[in-house]
Design an enzyme around this catalytic site. Structure first.
Site, PDB file in Angstrom:
ATOM      1  N   GLU A 111      -1.996  -2.838   1.010  1.00  0.00           N
ATOM      2  CA  GLU A 111      -0.924  -3.004   0.013  1.00  0.00           C
ATOM      3  C   GLU A 111      -1.517  -3.407  -1.333  1.00  0.00           C
ATOM      4  O   GLU A 111      -1.158  -4.437  -1.920  1.00  0.00           O
ATOM      5  CB  GLU A 111       0.130  -4.020   0.502  1.00  0.00           C
ATOM      6  CG  GLU A 111       0.848  -3.526   1.747  1.00  0.00           C
ATOM      7  CD  GLU A 111       2.065  -4.350   2.181  1.00  0.00           C
ATOM      8  OE1 GLU A 111       2.354  -5.383   1.556  1.00  0.00           O
ATOM      9  OE2 GLU A 111       2.721  -3.931   3.147  1.00  0.00           O
ATOM     10  N   GLU A 167       1.707  -0.250   9.266  1.00  0.00           N
ATOM     11  CA  GLU A 167       2.548  -1.433   9.536  1.00  0.00           C
ATOM     12  C   GLU A 167       3.977  -0.921   9.598  1.00  0.00           C
ATOM     13  O   GLU A 167       4.438  -0.252   8.657  1.00  0.00           O
ATOM     14  CB  GLU A 167       2.446  -2.480   8.421  1.00  0.00           C
ATOM     15  CG  GLU A 167       1.138  -3.227   8.398  1.00  0.00           C
ATOM     16  CD  GLU A 167       1.098  -4.351   7.359  1.00  0.00           C
ATOM     17  OE1 GLU A 167       2.158  -4.956   7.061  1.00  0.00           O
ATOM     18  OE2 GLU A 167       0.002  -4.612   6.843  1.00  0.00           O
TER      19      GLU A 167
HETATM   20  O1  AHR Z   1       3.029  -8.006   8.402  1.00  0.00           O
HETATM   21  C1  AHR Z   1       3.290  -8.984   7.457  1.00  0.00           C
HETATM   22  C2  AHR Z   1       2.895  -8.574   6.045  1.00  0.00           C
HETATM   23  O2  AHR Z   1       3.714  -7.521   5.635  1.00  0.00           O
HETATM   24  C3  AHR Z   1       1.510  -8.031   5.871  1.00  0.00           C
HETATM   25  O3  AHR Z   1       0.562  -9.038   5.701  1.00  0.00           O
HETATM   26  C4  AHR Z   1       1.626  -7.202   4.634  1.00  0.00           C
HETATM   27  O4  AHR Z   1       0.716  -6.132   4.616  1.00  0.00           O
HETATM   28  C5  AHR Z   1       3.068  -6.725   4.667  1.00  0.00           C
HETATM   29  O5  AHR Z   1       3.692  -6.858   3.462  1.00  0.00           O
END
Ligand code: AHR
Length: 509
Positions: free
Chosen positions: A175, A296
């Site tokens: 990110e 994710e």
């Molecule tokens: O999974 C929790 C957080 O969510 C992670 O650290 C980040 O990459 C995302 O915004």
């Protein structure tokens, strides 16, 4: 009397090979995920394998966890890997700037590799771009993958691991439009080129994952800036969390309307995948096939705050959502090559929850368990006729800021189909998203093959709000039945309301 639906399997319409990595996982130094969810230490009274919580290792293993992403998440772009190797008592304690508290560095590269070795999962490491450097990333690669007589290969040997780990998957930051350095897409593209040039030169066998976004603008500008260096990108990653307290309610309390909102919104993730796939294909101009890694994803309920360590309960509703999302990835297997649900233990949409010595398996775990037979199969097209359970509304268009021009009605049935490479077995996963209607589903084969019996597994409970807890760990579980009666060109089975079924069928003819 229940209504009849139809699934027609198109045996001669292949979508693509289902990469087992779409059933991947993600762990981060956040809340109670690593400590004490995964790492309890060798001296703990909690049963462990060399310091790793035994029940969690077993859970990963029993669902055939194909790949695990680590160390973050936001944590990755503040992590310096050398803090986490060598004698544990000498490792420095550091501030965990994103998630609070102190990082003891007891769980580092060698412990992560041990987790992967014991579970059979492929390691996927995300390097530090935001506050790190290409030379730090190169040293990490040398530590993990080089077999010769160099500083970092020797350090690995000295730490008890003479054989290289052969880590194939490397993420270039996390990110980076946000917690990974607040870059703009063009600046990130330049950084990406720098990191990727050196890493690929040091080890040509590795695959690199670039940080993408659910913003078309980021993906477009990043890929445009990378246009002449397309050979450096193997995957573009996107993250997708279903989080909206008003629209979805909370983890265990939600209205029927909020339940339907959540499932309705899976099409927004579909839209994001389509957009990202279009952009990578557009800029690669056929020179290279770049995959999408949804590295994710999951439901982020309002209980999961930084203060709570992003802990939340996990109901049958979350399991149904996970199944519909996995079905989507299967239908997109031509382009989605990896996905990692966030996060495996005690954080967000977990597969395991722990309390002291106890470990329980969540409803989402059971979905990963029953979906295993899809891994490595070939995804097939299917026609699905089913009642509609929710139509798009004006509010949906407002929620999507009108970016998504045409929203689809939500059908009760969500389906994915695959065939084994030797074409002897068919796997069908069927989510009945209806809250109040059991459905009779007629499954028909196109072409001239026939069903020759099989088996059936179903995840369900009396209520869609049911969850597993430490006193009642089996409220939501898997039931298995025989499908020996499924013979010939078609058969009918009962799909219970709010359930996920997996049919494994032998094919003859
Ligand atoms: O999974 C929790 C957080 O969510 C992670 O650290 C980040 O990459 C995302 O915004």
């Amino acid at each position: 009397m229940s209504r009849t639906c139809n699934i027609t399997v198109k045996l001669d319409e292949q979508i693509g090979v289902i990469n087992p990595h779409i059933f991947g996982h993600f762990i981060e130094h956040l809340g109670r995920c690593i400590y004490p969810g995964i790492w309890v230490g060798e001296d703990s009274k909690i049963p462990n394998c060399n310091g790793l919580r035994k029940n969690v290792v077993h859970a990963f293993k029993s669902i055939g966890a194909p790949i695990i992403r680590w160390p973050g998440g936001c944590f990755a772009d503040a992590y310096h890997w050398e803090d986490g190797v060598g004698p544990r008592e000498q490792r420095p304690r550091r501030l965990n700037i994103w998630w609070g508290g102190e990082e003891p560095n007891e769980f580092g590269t060698d412990e992560f590799m041990m987790l992967c070795r014991l579970t059979g999962a492929e390691p996927y490491i995300c390097v530090n771009v935001g506050s790190g450097s290409p030379s730090e990333a190169l040293a990490w690669l040398e530590y993990c993958n080089y077999a010769g007589n160099t500083k970092y290969a020797n350090l690995r040997s000295k730490n008890g691991h003479p054989e290289p780990y052969g880590v194939k998957y490397w993420g270039i930051g996390n990110e980076n439009w946000g917690c990974g350095g607040s870059f703009d897409p063009v600046y990130y593209a330049w950084e990406y080129r720098r990191f990727a040039t050196y890493l690929k030169q040091a080890d040509r066998s590795i695959k690199l994952i670039a940080c993408g976004h659910t913003s078309r603008d980021w993906n477009y500008r990043f890929m445009e800036a990378l246009r002449d260096h397309i050979h450096l990108v193997d995957y573009l990653s996107i993250h997708y969390y279903f989080g909206n307290a008003q629209r979805y309610g909370n983890d265990v309390e939600f209205s029927d309307e909020q339940y339907l909102n959540l499932l309705f919104d899976v099409q927004h993730l579909e839209y994001q995948i389509q957009q990202a796939a279009f952009i990578v294909d557009f800029f690669s101009e056929g020179r290279k096939d770049i995959g999408i890694a949804v590295d994710e994803w999951g439901v982020w309920h309002p209980q999961a705050t930084v203060e709570s360590g992003l802990y939340q309960q996990n109901t049958l509703r979350d399991a149904i959502l996970a199944a519909s999302v996995l079905n989507l990835f299967i239908r997109f297997s031509r382009k989605v090559w990896m996905a990692n649900i966030a996060q495996a233990v005690n954080v967000l949409q977990s597969i395991c929850l722990t309390k002291g010595e106890k470990t329980i398996l969540t409803p989402t775990y059971h979905i990963f368990n029953i979906y295993q037979p899809h891994m490595g199969n070939i995804a097939l097209k299917a026609d699905v006729e089913s009642p509609i359970i929710r139509e798009p509304t004006e509010k949906d268009y407002v929620a999507r800021q009108r970016f998504q021009r045409r929203l689809k009605s939500l059908k009760a049935l969500d389906v994915a189909v695959s065939i084994s490479r030797d074409e002897s077995n068919l796997v069908i996963t069927v989510v009945n998203q209806s809250l109040d209607e059991d459905l009779d589903v007629k499954v028909t084969l196109s072409g001239n093959r026939e069903f020759q019996g099989g088996s059936f597994a179903i995840v369900n409970a009396v209520d869609v709000r049911a969850y597993n807890d430490f006193d009642f760990p089996d409220n939501v579980r898997v039931r298995e039945e025989s499908l020996e009666a499924a013979r010939g060109k078609e058969f009918t089975f009962r799909s219970e309301r709010h359930s996920v079924s997996r049919l494994s069928l032998k094919l003859g003819g």
